[in-house]
Write a protein that holds these residues in place. Structure first.
Motif, mmCIF file in Angstrom:
data_model
loop_
_atom_site.group_PDB
_atom_site.id
_atom_site.type_symbol
_atom_site.label_atom_id
_atom_site.label_comp_id
_atom_site.label_asym_id
_atom_site.label_seq_id
_atom_site.Cartn_x
_atom_site.Cartn_y
_atom_site.Cartn_z
ATOM 1 N N GLU A 159 0.831 -1.221 0.000
ATOM 2 C CA GLU A 159 0.000 0.000 0.000
ATOM 3 C C GLU A 159 0.857 1.260 0.000
ATOM 4 O O GLU A 159 0.569 2.212 -0.708
ATOM 5 C CB GLU A 159 -0.918 0.018 1.223
ATOM 6 C CG GLU A 159 -2.083 -0.948 1.077
ATOM 7 C CD GLU A 159 -3.057 -0.886 2.240
ATOM 8 O OE1 GLU A 159 -2.661 -0.442 3.338
ATOM 9 O OE2 GLU A 159 -4.219 -1.304 2.039
ATOM 10 N N TRP B 131 -2.050 -2.800 -7.614
ATOM 11 C CA TRP B 131 -2.865 -3.957 -7.220
ATOM 12 C C TRP B 131 -2.017 -4.867 -6.338
ATOM 13 O O TRP B 131 -0.794 -4.796 -6.338
ATOM 14 C CB TRP B 131 -3.253 -4.817 -8.451
ATOM 15 C CG TRP B 131 -3.970 -4.120 -9.565
ATOM 16 C CD1 TRP B 131 -4.722 -2.983 -9.489
ATOM 17 C CD2 TRP B 131 -4.005 -4.543 -10.944
ATOM 18 N NE1 TRP B 131 -5.222 -2.687 -10.739
ATOM 19 C CE2 TRP B 131 -4.804 -3.617 -11.639
ATOM 20 C CE3 TRP B 131 -3.453 -5.620 -11.643
ATOM 21 C CZ2 TRP B 131 -5.054 -3.729 -13.016
ATOM 22 C CZ3 TRP B 131 -3.700 -5.736 -12.999
ATOM 23 C CH2 TRP B 131 -4.500 -4.799 -13.680
ATOM 24 N N LYS C 166 -9.028 -9.009 1.595
ATOM 25 C CA LYS C 166 -10.105 -8.116 1.153
ATOM 26 C C LYS C 166 -10.558 -7.209 2.291
ATOM 27 O O LYS C 166 -10.866 -6.036 2.087
ATOM 28 C CB LYS C 166 -11.277 -8.977 0.641
ATOM 29 C CG LYS C 166 -12.323 -8.224 -0.101
ATOM 30 C CD LYS C 166 -11.790 -7.763 -1.428
ATOM 31 C CE LYS C 166 -12.694 -6.747 -2.070
ATOM 32 N NZ LYS C 166 -12.035 -6.088 -3.200
ATOM 33 N N ARG D 262 -8.754 -6.210 4.656
ATOM 34 C CA ARG D 262 -7.632 -5.442 5.176
ATOM 35 C C ARG D 262 -7.191 -4.278 4.275
ATOM 36 O O ARG D 262 -6.635 -3.303 4.732
ATOM 37 C CB ARG D 262 -6.470 -6.427 5.380
ATOM 38 C CG ARG D 262 -5.120 -5.846 5.595
ATOM 39 C CD ARG D 262 -4.944 -5.442 7.036
ATOM 40 N NE ARG D 262 -3.693 -4.728 7.192
ATOM 41 C CZ ARG D 262 -2.700 -5.132 7.972
ATOM 42 N NH1 ARG D 262 -2.819 -6.207 8.681
ATOM 43 N NH2 ARG D 262 -1.592 -4.428 8.046
ATOM 44 N N THR D 263 -7.447 -4.417 2.961
ATOM 45 C CA THR D 263 -6.928 -3.413 2.021
ATOM 46 C C THR D 263 -7.999 -2.936 1.053
ATOM 47 O O THR D 263 -8.947 -3.674 0.758
ATOM 48 C CB THR D 263 -5.732 -3.991 1.209
ATOM 49 O OG1 THR D 263 -5.200 -2.963 0.357
ATOM 50 C CG2 THR D 263 -6.130 -5.180 0.355
ATOM 51 N N SER D 264 -7.813 -1.722 0.586
ATOM 52 C CA SER D 264 -8.728 -1.232 -0.454
ATOM 53 C C SER D 264 -8.095 -1.358 -1.833
ATOM 54 O O SER D 264 -8.719 -1.025 -2.841
ATOM 55 C CB SER D 264 -9.141 0.212 -0.171
ATOM 56 O OG SER D 264 -7.977 0.995 -0.056
ATOM 57 N N ASP E 252 -10.982 -9.078 -7.324
ATOM 58 C CA ASP E 252 -11.438 -8.005 -8.218
ATOM 59 C C ASP E 252 -11.094 -8.350 -9.658
ATOM 60 O O ASP E 252 -11.871 -8.105 -10.566
ATOM 61 C CB ASP E 252 -10.770 -6.685 -7.824
ATOM 62 C CG ASP E 252 -11.199 -6.247 -6.445
ATOM 63 O OD1 ASP E 252 -12.342 -5.800 -6.310
ATOM 64 O OD2 ASP E 252 -10.404 -6.389 -5.487
#
Ligand code: DX5
Ligand code: ZN
Length: 224
Positions: free
Chosen positions: A26, A32, A57, A59-61, A86
């Protein structure tokens, strides 16, 4: 063309510290998170399953770019979508009915990816290229991170480029997976690739933000 996309593969992270790996990805400015699912059958190695994807999923955007190296994608694709993929990329070598899997993924509003191994001829995926969102050209034999880049992918990309000439495929992510580094990324973008998985190259680097910037720079510079 899509902007250059960088997807660090969490397979190369310290298995005892995946939470920190998510933070690293991040904070690096990468696009991604690439999640390598291996079933010990289609490939010799075993890696992540559905609970791991669900946990990521939550934990992160960042989008989850899930690469399923499994023998039965026709039966199992739905479960990976349910878990939070995704992007869901399956192997043409394993699929019984690629069209049906693509349809399923897109009906759920997700992006469909089709992968091919270094030994698989480009013509195998040609019939599906216009119905997917992403093509994943493997530049190693799938199963492990940290393997040596196989230059055969250059020929595949050139075949794809020749085949796609004059077709409306600008929306496609043309991804390369395996042994990607600053040494080869420019040659890959020069042949039409625009999306890159980076496992060991990313995780070995001390400064993750710098390495992502360097990959983006090398992708643009050397392709000109
Ligand atoms: C190989 C996996 C790759 C791999 C990439 O089976 O699909 O995504 O983890 O790792 P590196 O960049 O180290 O080759
Ligand atoms: Zn992968």
């Amino acid at each position: 063309m899509n902007k250059i996309t960088i997807a660090p593969s969490i397979l190369s992270a310290d298995p005892l510290d995946f939470g920190s790996a998510v933070d690293m990805i991040e904070n690096s400015g990468a696009d991604w998170i690439h999640v390598d699912v291996m079933d010990g059958h289609f490939v010799p190695n075993l890696s992540f399953g559905l609970p791991f994807i669900k946990a990521l999923k939550g934990r992160t955007s960042l989008p989850l770019d899930v690469h399923i190296m499994i023998s039965n994608p026709d039966e199992r694709a739905a479960a990976y979508l349910e878990a939070g993929a995704d992007y869901l990329t399956f192997h043409v070598e394993a699929a019984k009915d690629p069209r049906n899997i693509i349809k399923l993924i897109r009906e759920k509003g997700r992006r469909a990816g089709l992968a091919l191994n270094p030994a698989t001829h480009f013509q195998t995926i040609a019939p599906y290229c216009e119905s997917v969102d992403l093509l994943l050209f493997m530049s190693v034999n799938p199963g492990y991170s940290g393997q040596e880049f196989m230059p055969v992918v250059f020929e595949k990309l050139e075949e794809f480029k020749a085949w796609s000439h004059g077709k409306e495929l600008d929306h496609l992510f043309v991804a390369v997976d395996g042994g990607v580094s600053v040494k080869n990324i420019g040659k890959l973008t020069g042949r039409g690739a625009n999306s890159f998985v980076s496992g060991s190259f990313f995780f070995k680097a001390r400064d993750k933000r710098k390495i992502v910037d360097e990959l983006r720079l090398a992708a643009v510079e050397e392709s000109e």
